[in-house]
Structure formats: C-alpha cells, structure tokens
Scaffold this motif. Structure first.
Motif, PDB file in Angstrom:
ATOM      1  N   GLU A  49      40.922  40.317  29.045  1.00 29.01           N
ATOM      2  CA  GLU A  49      40.913  39.152  28.172  1.00 29.01           C
ATOM      3  C   GLU A  49      39.513  38.927  27.610  1.00 29.01           C
ATOM      4  N   GLN A  50      39.434  37.999  26.689  1.00 29.30           N
ATOM      5  CA  GLN A  50      38.182  37.575  26.082  1.00 29.30           C
ATOM      6  C   GLN A  50      37.929  36.152  26.567  1.00 29.30           C
ATOM      7  N   TYR A  51      36.717  35.869  27.079  1.00 28.70           N
ATOM      8  CA  TYR A  51      36.362  34.510  27.508  1.00 28.70           C
ATOM      9  C   TYR A  51      34.894  34.270  27.211  1.00 28.70           C
ATOM     10  N   GLU A  52      34.627  33.244  26.414  1.00 25.76           N
ATOM     11  CA  GLU A  52      33.250  32.879  26.064  1.00 25.76           C
ATOM     12  C   GLU A  52      32.470  34.086  25.526  1.00 25.76           C
ATOM     13  N   GLY A  53      33.122  34.892  24.714  1.00 29.34           N
ATOM     14  CA  GLY A  53      32.465  36.024  24.091  1.00 29.34           C
ATOM     15  C   GLY A  53      32.305  37.247  24.985  1.00 29.34           C
ATOM     16  N   GLU A  54      32.859  37.217  26.165  1.00 30.24           N
ATOM     17  CA  GLU A  54      32.741  38.321  27.127  1.00 30.24           C
ATOM     18  C   GLU A  54      34.120  38.883  27.430  1.00 30.24           C
ATOM     19  N   LYS A  55      34.230  40.214  27.502  1.00 31.96           N
ATOM     20  CA  LYS A  55      35.476  40.819  27.960  1.00 31.96           C
ATOM     21  C   LYS A  55      35.544  40.675  29.474  1.00 31.96           C
ATOM     22  N   VAL A  56      36.733  40.328  29.949  1.00 29.23           N
ATOM     23  CA  VAL A  56      36.936  40.092  31.381  1.00 29.23           C
ATOM     24  C   VAL A  56      38.183  40.845  31.835  1.00 29.23           C
ATOM     25  N   ILE A  57      38.042  41.574  32.924  1.00 26.17           N
ATOM     26  CA  ILE A  57      39.193  42.216  33.560  1.00 26.17           C
ATOM     27  C   ILE A  57      39.459  41.484  34.869  1.00 26.17           C
ATOM     28  N   LEU A  58      40.704  41.083  35.074  1.00 26.04           N
ATOM     29  CA  LEU A  58      41.146  40.562  36.372  1.00 26.04           C
ATOM     30  C   LEU A  58      42.049  41.628  36.973  1.00 26.04           C
ATOM     31  N   LEU A  59      41.784  42.003  38.216  1.00 25.55           N
ATOM     32  CA  LEU A  59      42.526  43.084  38.870  1.00 25.55           C
ATOM     33  C   LEU A  59      43.019  42.666  40.247  1.00 25.55           C
ATOM     34  N   LYS A  60      44.295  42.985  40.505  1.00 25.44           N
ATOM     35  CA  LYS A  60      44.875  42.860  41.843  1.00 25.44           C
ATOM     36  C   LYS A  60      45.350  44.257  42.259  1.00 25.44           C
ATOM     37  N   PRO A  61      44.574  44.955  43.114  1.00 30.55           N
ATOM     38  CA  PRO A  61      45.010  46.283  43.554  1.00 30.55           C
ATOM     39  C   PRO A  61      46.387  46.212  44.214  1.00 30.55           C
ATOM     40  N   GLN A  62      47.234  47.192  43.938  1.00 31.26           N
ATOM     41  CA  GLN A  62      48.583  47.217  44.505  1.00 31.26           C
ATOM     42  C   GLN A  62      48.713  48.324  45.555  1.00 31.26           C
ATOM     43  N   THR A  63      47.600  48.696  46.151  1.00 28.95           N
ATOM     44  CA  THR A  63      47.534  49.807  47.100  1.00 28.95           C
ATOM     45  C   THR A  63      47.759  49.364  48.536  1.00 28.95           C
TER      46      THR A  63
END
Length: 189
Positions: A49-63
C-alpha cells in the motif's frame, strides 16, 4: 519501502491465541486503513500500500511460526529491501501482557519464529516490536500457554498494545527514525 511483518500461525484454530499477537497487530494496522492482505506469495499473505508517500508492505507468513523466516527472506530479496526497512512484530513471554518493547537488534530469546528469521536473514540486526503475553501462572506447558487464547480480563491490555504498535509503525512509516520511535514508545509503556 517499509516492510512490517507480524509473526503467527495460520488458520482459524490459532487466530486468537497469544502466539498470534503479531498477526493481530498486522490485522489492526490493515483495519485502520481499510487495507486487505489479499496477495498470496512468498509463503505469506500480504499487501502493498501507499501511506504518507511511502510504500508499505504488511506481511503475515503462512509457514507456521517456526519457519517464519522462509516467508520473510524471499519477500525481502524480491523487493530488494534493506534490513533497516524491516520491522518484525511478535509475542514475548518475558514482558507482562500488553507491554511493548521496541529494539533494533537482538537475539531470539527462545522465540522460534525469531530464531528462524535470524537464520534465514543471516543477521540479528533488524527492527522488532515485542508484545508481552506474560508467563503462565499455573503448571500449564509453555506450548499450551502460547497456543491458548487470552483470558477476557487481558483483552483490553492486548488491544491497547496492538494500538500502540500500530501508532509506532505509522510514526516509523511517516519518516521518524526507528531510534526516535523506539525512544518515544519504550517510554510510554
């Protein structure tokens, strides 16, 4: 680009367990912004996503918890992310329920998800937020304790800690250094 990873175990069975407070935090951040972790790749569920001009990845590993690094490492490599742009959120039995602690590096403290992440990344030097889940007060095994749900009387503290974590993540994404965020949020707990 910033990458925020919450550690936990996939599946309904584990959804509300102490060990999944990292997943709960990622869900809390996503809910604040109406983001959906709809992408499945890197042995994980994520969104960019984009937030305050920064790209952000949110990750939940499914391992499953003990192999979390097997999801984090390939995502980091694919997006060519630097270690200082990674933040890992996980449960910690050495902190009272609801307390949070931010650190820039450290050992695994007996946490197998963090141990695997360190092994996969080849370093202990990554940002992390530990969320307290306390220790068992009865003779329950550690495994049964971390895979148990929070009692109702602790849910308020847990929700408050998730909100503080989300606030800390947002401050970091907006451009505060992790050291600044750490100084601010470690004092407020």
């Amino acid at each position: 680009m910033k990458c925020i990873v919450g550690l936990g175990n996939p599946g309904k069975k584990y959804e509300k367990t102490r060990h999944n407070v990292g997943f709960m935090t990622i869900d809390g951040i996503a809910a604040r912004h109406n983001w959906e972790l709809s992408k499945v790749k890197f042995k994980g569920q994520y969104t960019m996503e984009q937030y305050e001009g920064e790209k952000v990845i949110l990750l939940k590993p499914q391992t499953f918890m003990n192999l979390s690094g097997e999801s984090i490492r390939p995502l980091m490599e694919y997006y060519n992310l630097e270690l200082e742009d990674l933040l890992v959120i996980y449960d910690d039995m050495d902190l009272p329920t609801g307390k949070i602690r931010l650190r820039q590096k450290g050992g695994h403290g007996g946490h197998n998800g963090v141990r695997n992440t360190i092994d996969q990344l080849g370093t202990k030097e990554f940002n992390r937020i530990r969320i307290g889940i306390g220790r068992p007060t009865t003779n329950i095994s550690v495994i049964d304790y971390v895979l148990g749900e929070f009692p109702k009387e602790e849910l308020g503290n847990v929700d408050e800690s998730i909100q503080k974590c989300a606030d800390a993540c947002e401050a970091w994404i907006k451009g505060e250094s992790f050291m600044e965020v750490m100084n601010k949020y470690n004092q407020s707990v």
